[in-house]
Design a protein around this motif. Structure first.
Motif, PDB file in Angstrom:
ATOM      1  N   GLY A   1       0.817  -1.205   0.000  1.00  0.00           N
ATOM      2  CA  GLY A   1       0.000   0.000   0.000  1.00  0.00           C
ATOM      3  C   GLY A   1       0.853   1.257   0.000  1.00  0.00           C
ATOM      4  O   GLY A   1       2.007   1.242   0.423  1.00  0.00           O
ATOM      5  N   TYR A   2       0.232   2.345  -0.448  1.00  0.00           N
ATOM      6  CA  TYR A   2       0.963   3.600  -0.574  1.00  0.00           C
ATOM      7  C   TYR A   2       1.245   4.261   0.773  1.00  0.00           C
ATOM      8  O   TYR A   2       2.251   4.930   0.935  1.00  0.00           O
ATOM      9  CB  TYR A   2       0.216   4.565  -1.497  1.00  0.00           C
ATOM     10  CG  TYR A   2       0.279   4.125  -2.934  1.00  0.00           C
ATOM     11  CD1 TYR A   2       1.426   4.326  -3.685  1.00  0.00           C
ATOM     12  CD2 TYR A   2      -0.801   3.488  -3.531  1.00  0.00           C
ATOM     13  CE1 TYR A   2       1.504   3.919  -4.994  1.00  0.00           C
ATOM     14  CE2 TYR A   2      -0.739   3.071  -4.852  1.00  0.00           C
ATOM     15  CZ  TYR A   2       0.418   3.283  -5.575  1.00  0.00           C
ATOM     16  OH  TYR A   2       0.498   2.860  -6.866  1.00  0.00           O
ATOM     17  N   VAL A   3       0.336   4.093   1.728  1.00  0.00           N
ATOM     18  CA  VAL A   3       0.577   4.668   3.051  1.00  0.00           C
ATOM     19  C   VAL A   3       1.763   3.961   3.711  1.00  0.00           C
ATOM     20  O   VAL A   3       2.633   4.599   4.311  1.00  0.00           O
ATOM     21  CB  VAL A   3      -0.690   4.577   3.923  1.00  0.00           C
ATOM     22  CG1 VAL A   3      -0.413   5.067   5.327  1.00  0.00           C
ATOM     23  CG2 VAL A   3      -1.815   5.370   3.295  1.00  0.00           C
ATOM     24  N   ALA A   4       1.810   2.649   3.591  1.00  0.00           N
ATOM     25  CA  ALA A   4       2.938   1.895   4.138  1.00  0.00           C
ATOM     26  C   ALA A   4       4.231   2.219   3.401  1.00  0.00           C
ATOM     27  O   ALA A   4       5.315   2.171   3.992  1.00  0.00           O
ATOM     28  CB  ALA A   4       2.654   0.400   4.064  1.00  0.00           C
TER      29      ALA A   4
ATOM     30  N   VAL B   1       5.275   5.054   2.453  1.00  0.00           N
ATOM     31  CA  VAL B   1       5.908   6.235   3.046  1.00  0.00           C
ATOM     32  C   VAL B   1       6.811   5.813   4.204  1.00  0.00           C
ATOM     33  O   VAL B   1       7.960   6.247   4.317  1.00  0.00           O
ATOM     34  CB  VAL B   1       4.836   7.254   3.512  1.00  0.00           C
ATOM     35  CG1 VAL B   1       5.486   8.394   4.283  1.00  0.00           C
ATOM     36  CG2 VAL B   1       4.064   7.782   2.327  1.00  0.00           C
ATOM     37  N   GLY B   2       6.306   4.936   5.046  1.00  0.00           N
ATOM     38  CA  GLY B   2       7.114   4.420   6.147  1.00  0.00           C
ATOM     39  C   GLY B   2       8.288   3.593   5.665  1.00  0.00           C
ATOM     40  O   GLY B   2       9.390   3.676   6.224  1.00  0.00           O
TER      41      GLY B   2
ATOM     42  N   ILE C   1      11.157   8.553   0.386  1.00  0.00           N
ATOM     43  CA  ILE C   1       9.709   8.389   0.229  1.00  0.00           C
ATOM     44  C   ILE C   1       9.331   8.297  -1.242  1.00  0.00           C
ATOM     45  O   ILE C   1       8.533   7.430  -1.636  1.00  0.00           O
ATOM     46  CB  ILE C   1       8.967   9.552   0.921  1.00  0.00           C
ATOM     47  CG1 ILE C   1       9.144   9.458   2.433  1.00  0.00           C
ATOM     48  CG2 ILE C   1       7.490   9.554   0.555  1.00  0.00           C
ATOM     49  CD1 ILE C   1       8.656  10.666   3.192  1.00  0.00           C
TER      50      ILE C   1
ATOM     51  N   LEU D   1       7.537   5.123  -3.096  1.00  0.00           N
ATOM     52  CA  LEU D   1       6.274   5.248  -3.834  1.00  0.00           C
ATOM     53  C   LEU D   1       6.437   4.742  -5.268  1.00  0.00           C
ATOM     54  O   LEU D   1       5.530   4.109  -5.823  1.00  0.00           O
ATOM     55  CB  LEU D   1       5.789   6.692  -3.814  1.00  0.00           C
ATOM     56  CG  LEU D   1       5.321   7.218  -2.459  1.00  0.00           C
ATOM     57  CD1 LEU D   1       5.032   8.704  -2.534  1.00  0.00           C
ATOM     58  CD2 LEU D   1       4.109   6.444  -1.970  1.00  0.00           C
TER      59      LEU D   1
ATOM     60  N   GLU E   1       6.404   1.044  -5.028  1.00  0.00           N
ATOM     61  CA  GLU E   1       5.043   0.594  -4.721  1.00  0.00           C
ATOM     62  C   GLU E   1       4.179   0.579  -5.974  1.00  0.00           C
ATOM     63  O   GLU E   1       3.389  -0.346  -6.185  1.00  0.00           O
ATOM     64  CB  GLU E   1       4.426   1.493  -3.652  1.00  0.00           C
ATOM     65  CG  GLU E   1       3.061   1.079  -3.211  1.00  0.00           C
ATOM     66  CD  GLU E   1       3.049  -0.248  -2.488  1.00  0.00           C
ATOM     67  OE1 GLU E   1       2.024  -0.946  -2.566  1.00  0.00           O
ATOM     68  OE2 GLU E   1       4.055  -0.590  -1.852  1.00  0.00           O
TER      69      GLU E   1
END
Length: 146
Positions: free
Chosen positions: A60-63, A65-66, A132, A136, A139
């Motif tokens: 996922g895109y939110v993950a 970032v981390g 980041i 992305l 991802e």
């Protein structure tokens, strides 16, 4: 196992390592970076892209970032450690340390000194935002080509 996410992360981190090495060059003494800086930076960046970010791509895109921040932190830590280790080896060959234990402790002193020399908000933001963006990118390819 090679995947599209790992390949994309390694490719993105290749460019990332090259850029960060060029961005960090003015922060060294007299503005002259060590000759091994760009190859070492690219090599460490590709390994961090392949192993740290690429292995986690596809969650996922939110993950992502981390994962990008984790990859950037791992890259920074390894770069500072390896550059300090090389400096310690050069100093120990000139017999500046009394023994091997002092040389090993000296690595961490050199890490603190190098980290302090490279402490600049623009460089830190470049490292973090670049990590980041690379994550992305990885991802996207991990989702598109599973």
């Amino acid at each position: 196992m090679p995947t599209a996410g790992r390949l994309a992360a390694a490719t993105a981190f290749f460019i990332y390592g090259w850029y960060i090495a060029l961005a960090a060059s003015p922060f060294f003494l007299e503005g002259i970076a060590p000759g091994y800086l760009i190859p070492l930076s690219i090599g460490i960046a590709v390994l961090c892209g392949w192993m740290v970010v690429g292995s986690r791509a596809g969650r996922g895109y939110v993950a992502a970032v981390g994962h990008g921040l984790t990859g950037a932190f791992a890259y920074s830590l390894w770069m500072i450690f390896l550059m300090s280790f090389e400096d310690m080896i050069a100093r120990s060959l000139r017999r500046l340390y009394d023994g091997p234990m002092e040389a090993l402790v000296g690595v961490f002193d050199l890490m603190l000194q190098l980290g302090n020399d490279l402490f600049d908000i623009n460089l830190i933001l470049s490292v973090a935002i670049g990590g980041i963006v690379c994550a992305l990118f990885a991802e996207y390819f991990a989702k598109r080509y599973p």
